[in-house]
Design a protein around this motif. Structure first.
Motif, PDB file in Angstrom:
ATOM      1  N   MET A  17     -22.132  17.665  13.072  1.00  0.00           N
ATOM      2  CA  MET A  17     -22.177  18.943  12.348  1.00  0.00           C
ATOM      3  C   MET A  17     -22.717  18.741  10.937  1.00  0.00           C
ATOM      4  O   MET A  17     -23.489  19.573  10.436  1.00  0.00           O
ATOM      5  CB  MET A  17     -20.782  19.570  12.315  1.00  0.00           C
ATOM      6  N   SER A  18     -22.348  17.635  10.297  1.00  0.00           N
ATOM      7  CA  SER A  18     -22.854  17.347   8.952  1.00  0.00           C
ATOM      8  C   SER A  18     -24.361  17.122   8.964  1.00  0.00           C
ATOM      9  O   SER A  18     -25.084  17.601   8.085  1.00  0.00           O
ATOM     10  CB  SER A  18     -22.151  16.117   8.377  1.00  0.00           C
ATOM     11  N   ILE A  19     -24.842  16.404   9.971  1.00  0.00           N
ATOM     12  CA  ILE A  19     -26.280  16.160  10.091  1.00  0.00           C
ATOM     13  C   ILE A  19     -27.017  17.476  10.343  1.00  0.00           C
ATOM     14  O   ILE A  19     -28.080  17.725   9.762  1.00  0.00           O
ATOM     15  CB  ILE A  19     -26.563  15.118  11.191  1.00  0.00           C
ATOM     16  N   LEU A  20     -26.441  18.327  11.206  1.00  0.00           N
ATOM     17  CA  LEU A  20     -27.044  19.649  11.441  1.00  0.00           C
ATOM     18  C   LEU A  20     -27.117  20.460  10.153  1.00  0.00           C
ATOM     19  O   LEU A  20     -28.118  21.145   9.896  1.00  0.00           O
ATOM     20  CB  LEU A  20     -26.263  20.419  12.498  1.00  0.00           C
ATOM     21  N   ILE A  23     -30.055  19.236   8.145  1.00  0.00           N
ATOM     22  CA  ILE A  23     -31.324  19.667   8.747  1.00  0.00           C
ATOM     23  C   ILE A  23     -31.549  21.160   8.518  1.00  0.00           C
ATOM     24  O   ILE A  23     -32.639  21.583   8.118  1.00  0.00           O
ATOM     25  CB  ILE A  23     -31.353  19.330  10.254  1.00  0.00           C
ATOM     26  N   PHE A  24     -30.522  21.974   8.771  1.00  0.00           N
ATOM     27  CA  PHE A  24     -30.657  23.417   8.576  1.00  0.00           C
ATOM     28  C   PHE A  24     -30.905  23.764   7.116  1.00  0.00           C
ATOM     29  O   PHE A  24     -31.648  24.696   6.816  1.00  0.00           O
ATOM     30  CB  PHE A  24     -29.426  24.154   9.089  1.00  0.00           C
ATOM     31  N   ASN A  25     -30.306  23.011   6.219  1.00  0.00           N
ATOM     32  CA  ASN A  25     -30.533  23.245   4.795  1.00  0.00           C
ATOM     33  C   ASN A  25     -31.976  22.915   4.421  1.00  0.00           C
ATOM     34  O   ASN A  25     -32.594  23.633   3.627  1.00  0.00           O
ATOM     35  CB  ASN A  25     -29.553  22.420   3.957  1.00  0.00           C
ATOM     36  N   TYR A  26     -32.510  21.851   5.000  1.00  0.00           N
ATOM     37  CA  TYR A  26     -33.895  21.468   4.728  1.00  0.00           C
ATOM     38  C   TYR A  26     -34.863  22.586   5.127  1.00  0.00           C
ATOM     39  O   TYR A  26     -35.826  22.861   4.423  1.00  0.00           O
ATOM     40  CB  TYR A  26     -34.236  20.173   5.467  1.00  0.00           C
ATOM     41  N   ILE A  31     -28.370  31.449   8.165  1.00  0.00           N
ATOM     42  CA  ILE A  31     -27.417  31.931   9.175  1.00  0.00           C
ATOM     43  C   ILE A  31     -26.837  30.747   9.954  1.00  0.00           C
ATOM     44  O   ILE A  31     -25.632  30.689  10.206  1.00  0.00           O
ATOM     45  CB  ILE A  31     -28.084  32.953  10.115  1.00  0.00           C
ATOM     46  N   ALA A  32     -27.679  29.806  10.305  1.00  0.00           N
ATOM     47  CA  ALA A  32     -27.202  28.617  11.023  1.00  0.00           C
ATOM     48  C   ALA A  32     -26.269  27.793  10.142  1.00  0.00           C
ATOM     49  O   ALA A  32     -25.241  27.292  10.612  1.00  0.00           O
ATOM     50  CB  ALA A  32     -28.387  27.775  11.474  1.00  0.00           C
ATOM     51  N   ILE A  33     -26.597  27.664   8.865  1.00  0.00           N
ATOM     52  CA  ILE A  33     -25.749  26.932   7.921  1.00  0.00           C
ATOM     53  C   ILE A  33     -24.377  27.591   7.835  1.00  0.00           C
ATOM     54  O   ILE A  33     -23.344  26.909   7.934  1.00  0.00           O
ATOM     55  CB  ILE A  33     -26.410  26.864   6.524  1.00  0.00           C
ATOM     56  N   ASN A  34     -24.354  28.891   7.671  1.00  0.00           N
ATOM     57  CA  ASN A  34     -23.078  29.595   7.558  1.00  0.00           C
ATOM     58  C   ASN A  34     -22.249  29.475   8.833  1.00  0.00           C
ATOM     59  O   ASN A  34     -21.023  29.308   8.773  1.00  0.00           O
ATOM     60  CB  ASN A  34     -23.308  31.064   7.206  1.00  0.00           C
ATOM     61  N   THR A  35     -22.897  29.548   9.979  1.00  0.00           N
ATOM     62  CA  THR A  35     -22.189  29.427  11.257  1.00  0.00           C
ATOM     63  C   THR A  35     -21.547  28.049  11.394  1.00  0.00           C
ATOM     64  O   THR A  35     -20.364  27.939  11.745  1.00  0.00           O
ATOM     65  CB  THR A  35     -23.157  29.671  12.425  1.00  0.00           C
ATOM     66  N   ILE A  36     -22.317  26.996  11.116  1.00  0.00           N
ATOM     67  CA  ILE A  36     -21.788  25.631  11.201  1.00  0.00           C
ATOM     68  C   ILE A  36     -20.663  25.431  10.185  1.00  0.00           C
ATOM     69  O   ILE A  36     -19.634  24.832  10.504  1.00  0.00           O
ATOM     70  CB  ILE A  36     -22.910  24.591  10.985  1.00  0.00           C
ATOM     71  N   LEU A  37     -20.837  25.938   8.981  1.00  0.00           N
ATOM     72  CA  LEU A  37     -19.796  25.792   7.953  1.00  0.00           C
ATOM     73  C   LEU A  37     -18.498  26.478   8.357  1.00  0.00           C
ATOM     74  O   LEU A  37     -17.409  25.931   8.150  1.00  0.00           O
ATOM     75  CB  LEU A  37     -20.284  26.346   6.607  1.00  0.00           C
ATOM     76  N   ILE A  38     -18.583  27.659   8.937  1.00  0.00           N
ATOM     77  CA  ILE A  38     -17.377  28.368   9.380  1.00  0.00           C
ATOM     78  C   ILE A  38     -16.664  27.557  10.466  1.00  0.00           C
ATOM     79  O   ILE A  38     -15.437  27.394  10.428  1.00  0.00           O
ATOM     80  CB  ILE A  38     -17.730  29.784   9.864  1.00  0.00           C
ATOM     81  N   PHE A  40     -16.912  24.309  10.964  1.00  0.00           N
ATOM     82  CA  PHE A  40     -16.467  23.070  10.326  1.00  0.00           C
ATOM     83  C   PHE A  40     -15.180  23.312   9.539  1.00  0.00           C
ATOM     84  O   PHE A  40     -14.209  22.571   9.682  1.00  0.00           O
ATOM     85  CB  PHE A  40     -17.588  22.581   9.403  1.00  0.00           C
ATOM     86  N   ILE A  41     -15.164  24.344   8.729  1.00  0.00           N
ATOM     87  CA  ILE A  41     -13.983  24.657   7.922  1.00  0.00           C
ATOM     88  C   ILE A  41     -12.805  25.042   8.815  1.00  0.00           C
ATOM     89  O   ILE A  41     -11.665  24.665   8.550  1.00  0.00           O
ATOM     90  CB  ILE A  41     -14.305  25.755   6.887  1.00  0.00           C
ATOM     91  N   GLY A  42     -13.083  25.765   9.890  1.00  0.00           N
ATOM     92  CA  GLY A  42     -12.021  26.125  10.829  1.00  0.00           C
ATOM     93  C   GLY A  42     -11.393  24.901  11.475  1.00  0.00           C
ATOM     94  O   GLY A  42     -10.163  24.787  11.568  1.00  0.00           O
ATOM     95  N   ALA A  43     -12.215  23.960  11.914  1.00  0.00           N
ATOM     96  CA  ALA A  43     -11.705  22.742  12.550  1.00  0.00           C
ATOM     97  C   ALA A  43     -10.932  21.875  11.551  1.00  0.00           C
ATOM     98  O   ALA A  43      -9.861  21.350  11.870  1.00  0.00           O
ATOM     99  CB  ALA A  43     -12.859  21.949  13.153  1.00  0.00           C
TER     100      ALA A  43
END
Length: 71
Positions: A17-20, A23-26, A31-38, A40-43
């Protein structure tokens, strides 16, 4: 003796997830960044506040579905 495989799997999921996120930030995919962050923070919050390992539960489901083989 404790089976460390579920925790190792969860750690690898966190790394993926961190690598994604990098990559998404690059590519500036907000939207993908926010989805992964949500997710990640939930887990992380589930583990920290409720001692509930989401990655471990996903690991056990994948074992039951024979997607991951126990060696």
């Amino acid at each position: 003796p404790i089976d460390a495989d579920p925790k190792k799997f969860a750690a690898k999921m966190g790394l993926a997830m961190s690598i994604l996120l990098i990559i998404f930030n690059y590519f500036n995919l907000q939207i993908a960044i926010n989805t992964i962050l949500i997710m990640f923070i939930g887990a992380i919050s589930a583990e920290a506040f409720f001692n509930y390992c989401v990655g471990c539960k996903i690991y056990s489901i994948l074992i039951r579905l024979n997607i991951i083989k126990i060696s």
